[in-house]
Scaffold this motif. Structure first.
Motif, PDB file in Angstrom:
ATOM      1  N   SER A 183       0.869  -1.164   0.000  1.00  0.00           N
ATOM      2  CA  SER A 183       0.000   0.000   0.000  1.00  0.00           C
ATOM      3  C   SER A 183       0.905   1.213   0.000  1.00  0.00           C
ATOM      4  CB  SER A 183      -0.915  -0.020   1.227  1.00  0.00           C
ATOM      5  OG  SER A 183      -1.760   1.108   1.233  1.00  0.00           O
ATOM      6  N   ASN A 184       0.343   2.396   0.029  1.00  0.00           N
ATOM      7  CA  ASN A 184       1.166   3.588   0.135  1.00  0.00           C
ATOM      8  C   ASN A 184       1.329   3.932   1.616  1.00  0.00           C
ATOM      9  OD1 ASN A 184       1.882   4.404  -2.637  1.00  0.00           O
ATOM     10  ND2 ASN A 184      -0.319   4.376  -2.917  1.00  0.00           N
ATOM     11  N   VAL A 185       0.849   5.051   2.059  1.00  0.00           N
ATOM     12  CA  VAL A 185       1.015   5.413   3.465  1.00  0.00           C
ATOM     13  C   VAL A 185      -0.105   4.765   4.260  1.00  0.00           C
ATOM     14  CG1 VAL A 185       1.241   7.302   5.092  1.00  0.00           C
ATOM     15  CG2 VAL A 185       2.087   7.564   2.774  1.00  0.00           C
ATOM     16  N   VAL A 186       0.204   3.665   4.928  1.00  0.00           N
ATOM     17  CA  VAL A 186      -0.832   2.889   5.584  1.00  0.00           C
ATOM     18  C   VAL A 186      -1.154   3.448   6.960  1.00  0.00           C
ATOM     19  CG1 VAL A 186      -0.152   0.813   4.363  1.00  0.00           C
ATOM     20  CG2 VAL A 186       0.803   1.259   6.629  1.00  0.00           C
ATOM     21  N   GLY A 187      -2.359   3.173   7.399  1.00  0.00           N
ATOM     22  CA  GLY A 187      -2.774   3.562   8.737  1.00  0.00           C
ATOM     23  C   GLY A 187      -3.561   2.443   9.375  1.00  0.00           C
ATOM     24  N   VAL A 200      -7.173  -1.358   3.633  1.00  0.00           N
ATOM     25  CA  VAL A 200      -6.046  -0.600   4.183  1.00  0.00           C
ATOM     26  C   VAL A 200      -6.254   0.872   3.870  1.00  0.00           C
ATOM     27  CG1 VAL A 200      -3.549  -0.310   4.228  1.00  0.00           C
ATOM     28  CG2 VAL A 200      -4.523  -2.577   3.771  1.00  0.00           C
ATOM     29  N   THR A 201      -6.182   1.725   4.886  1.00  0.00           N
ATOM     30  CA  THR A 201      -6.379   3.158   4.667  1.00  0.00           C
ATOM     31  C   THR A 201      -5.088   3.812   4.198  1.00  0.00           C
ATOM     32  OG1 THR A 201      -5.895   3.683   6.986  1.00  0.00           O
ATOM     33  CG2 THR A 201      -8.195   3.313   6.409  1.00  0.00           C
ATOM     34  N   ASP A 202      -5.219   4.716   3.244  1.00  0.00           N
ATOM     35  CA  ASP A 202      -4.110   5.528   2.746  1.00  0.00           C
ATOM     36  C   ASP A 202      -4.512   6.988   2.946  1.00  0.00           C
ATOM     37  OD1 ASP A 202      -2.293   7.030   1.299  1.00  0.00           O
ATOM     38  OD2 ASP A 202      -2.161   5.610  -0.360  1.00  0.00           O
ATOM     39  N   TYR A 203      -4.052   7.563   4.046  1.00  0.00           N
ATOM     40  CA  TYR A 203      -4.474   8.912   4.440  1.00  0.00           C
ATOM     41  C   TYR A 203      -4.050   9.951   3.410  1.00  0.00           C
ATOM     42  CZ  TYR A 203      -5.036  13.058   7.434  1.00  0.00           C
ATOM     43  OH  TYR A 203      -5.404  14.271   7.944  1.00  0.00           O
ATOM     44  N   ASP A 204      -2.803   9.872   2.931  1.00  0.00           N
ATOM     45  CA  ASP A 204      -2.275  10.908   2.049  1.00  0.00           C
ATOM     46  C   ASP A 204      -2.963  10.945   0.689  1.00  0.00           C
ATOM     47  OD1 ASP A 204      -0.561  11.751   3.975  1.00  0.00           O
ATOM     48  OD2 ASP A 204       1.221  10.791   3.151  1.00  0.00           O
ATOM     49  N   LYS A 205      -3.383   9.770   0.184  1.00  0.00           N
ATOM     50  CA  LYS A 205      -3.972   9.728  -1.151  1.00  0.00           C
ATOM     51  C   LYS A 205      -5.493   9.626  -1.131  1.00  0.00           C
ATOM     52  CE  LYS A 205      -0.003   8.138  -3.758  1.00  0.00           C
ATOM     53  NZ  LYS A 205       0.492   7.219  -4.806  1.00  0.00           N
ATOM     54  N   ASN A 206      -6.093   9.726   0.074  1.00  0.00           N
ATOM     55  CA  ASN A 206      -7.555   9.686   0.195  1.00  0.00           C
ATOM     56  C   ASN A 206      -8.141   8.429  -0.441  1.00  0.00           C
ATOM     57  OD1 ASN A 206      -7.669  12.232   1.504  1.00  0.00           O
ATOM     58  ND2 ASN A 206      -7.506  13.249  -0.475  1.00  0.00           N
ATOM     59  N   ALA A 227      -8.437   7.245   8.319  1.00  0.00           N
ATOM     60  CA  ALA A 227      -7.510   6.915   9.398  1.00  0.00           C
ATOM     61  C   ALA A 227      -7.756   5.496   9.891  1.00  0.00           C
ATOM     62  CB  ALA A 227      -7.640   7.915  10.543  1.00  0.00           C
ATOM     63  N   GLY A 228      -8.957   5.249  10.441  1.00  0.00           N
ATOM     64  CA  GLY A 228      -9.297   3.926  10.932  1.00  0.00           C
ATOM     65  C   GLY A 228     -10.295   3.255  10.021  1.00  0.00           C
ATOM     66  N   VAL A 229     -10.330   1.908  10.084  1.00  0.00           N
ATOM     67  CA  VAL A 229     -11.263   1.158   9.251  1.00  0.00           C
ATOM     68  C   VAL A 229     -11.707  -0.085  10.005  1.00  0.00           C
ATOM     69  CG1 VAL A 229      -9.348  -0.037   8.090  1.00  0.00           C
ATOM     70  CG2 VAL A 229     -11.593   0.064   6.982  1.00  0.00           C
ATOM     71  N   ALA A 230     -12.972  -0.462   9.815  1.00  0.00           N
ATOM     72  CA  ALA A 230     -13.524  -1.677  10.410  1.00  0.00           C
ATOM     73  C   ALA A 230     -14.563  -2.238   9.449  1.00  0.00           C
ATOM     74  CB  ALA A 230     -14.160  -1.381  11.767  1.00  0.00           C
TER      75      ALA A 230
END
Length: 375
Positions: A183-187, A200-206, A227-230
């Motif tokens: 992924s890119n920038v993961v959170g 997987v969330t990528d905050y920087d790329k929305n 940011a978070g995911v469920a």
């Protein structure tokens, strides 16, 4: 033939010394030759919790007026504990926890003082994975219905990608290729137990990146500052928007079902079997509980900064990681404190619970995954 004489070394040395003395002084940033002065000190380690009965060696680093930093010999520091019944500290900076409670450890050196709060927690409950692949700056964790554990590594590699690693419940990575997702920038990371897809969330790329169980990328969802995911038991996906203070719910095809505003900065999110939604408010130091349609149910305050939240399979225990105080906290579904809290030794960024009730916490400071049995 006449040889050119070598430059006499006995003449070169005094000339060089003269040049060093007379010329180099022009670049001196301290023309008065006064030593730099001490500006501030910092106590380390910065962990603000410690298990009962554990010891800890504290140290001090000084910052000086010329920008330099230097470790200070611990025996030259004046140490103090405001509550010696909870923790006392020796003249050399060695501390031992005596009973559960809170205290403040302070250090004074060169007329400058620094202090950090410390909470002594119950005896350490965690086992550390003995993994054949060590996580690097782990920031997210999720567990599927088979107790496979997915860990998000935030470290950026040469291809501008981070990693999602898949492990067994005991920390063994089962092969390569099919278990390492990029992924890119993961959170945040979550698993859909119906399809097996990993979000997987990528905050920087929305983006909300999606992978099938083999790690093949699928079409991502476009979202805002995730940011978070469920994922709930119906395959619906819950995503927190940390920039605009929102929670979005999508179906498995990426269509928006509903959304509602939250208070503070929403980070982690969890959903129980009844559809109750728990949101960790990082800035407001709160846990918010909603019905699946966004109807507010209750809230409770937490100490420190809650960054991740998870619910056990029974829906009766809510686990929250407190990043600031390096702790795992346990509540019932109404926000009443249960067991703990427990020290995690390093920055805990996320928490997950497997079907048997085992709790997983990622320690970003020490690049570890911590695992403890149901409490």
């Amino acid at each position: 033939m006449t040889k050119t004489p070598l430059f006499p070394i006995t003449l070169f040395v005094p000339i060089l010394i003269f040049l060093l003395i007379s010329g180099c002084g022009h670049g001196n940033n301290n023309p008065t030759n006064q030593p730099p002065t001490l500006i501030s000190i910092a106590v380390s380690p910065a962990a603000r919790s410690i298990p009962l009965g554990a010891t800890r060696q504290f140290g001090v680093t000084g910052t000086y007026s010329d920008g330099s930093q230097q470790s200070v010999q611990a025996s030259l520091v004046a140490w103090n504990s405001t509550n010696t019944g909870v923790m006392n500290i020796s003249a050399g900076g060695a501390a031992i926890s005596n009973t559960m409670g809170t205290t403040t450890i302070s250090a004074t050196y060169g007329g400058v003082t620094a202090a950090i709060p410390i909470q002594v927690t119950p005896t350490d409950i965690f086992a550390i994975w003995s993994t054949n692949v060590k996580p690097v700056d782990p920031v997210g964790v999720a567990v599927d219905s088979s107790s496979n554990v997915y860990v998000a590594d935030a470290a950026i590699f040469s291809n501008n990608s981070s990693l999602i690693r898949k492990f067994s419940s005991l920390g063994i990575q089962a092969g390569k290729g099919s278990t390492t997702l990029t992924s890119n920038v993961v959170g945040g990371v979550a698993v859909d137990n119906i399809s097996g897809n990993v979000y997987v969330t990528d905050y920087d790329k929305n983006l909300l990146n999606i992978y099938n169980p083999l790690g093949t990328p699928l079409t991502p969802f476009v979202t805002t500052a995730p940011a978070g995911v469920a994922v709930d038991s119906h395959g619906n996906v819950y995503v927190t928007d940390a920039a605009n203070n929102y929670l979005y719910i999508y179906n498995s095809s990426g269509a928006l079902i509903t959304s509602w505003s939250t208070t503070g900065v929403p980070s982690g999110v969890a959903v129980d079997a009844s559809g109750n939604v728990y949101v960790a408010d990082f800035s407001g130091r709160m846990i918010w509980k909603y019905a699946s349609d966004g109807t507010y149910k209750t809230k409770w305050s937490t100490t420190g900064t809650p960054s991740g939240v998870a619910v056990d399979p029974t829906g009766t225990k809510v686990y929250v990681v407190d990043t600031y105080y390096y702790m795992l906290r346990e509540y019932d579904s109404g926000g009443n404190s249960l067991n703990g809290p427990w020290s995690t030794t390093g920055w805990p960024n996320a928490v997950a619970v497997d079907p048997s009730g085992y709790v997983y916490v990622v320690d970003a400071t020490n690049n570890k995954v911590l695992r403890c049995p149901p409490q």
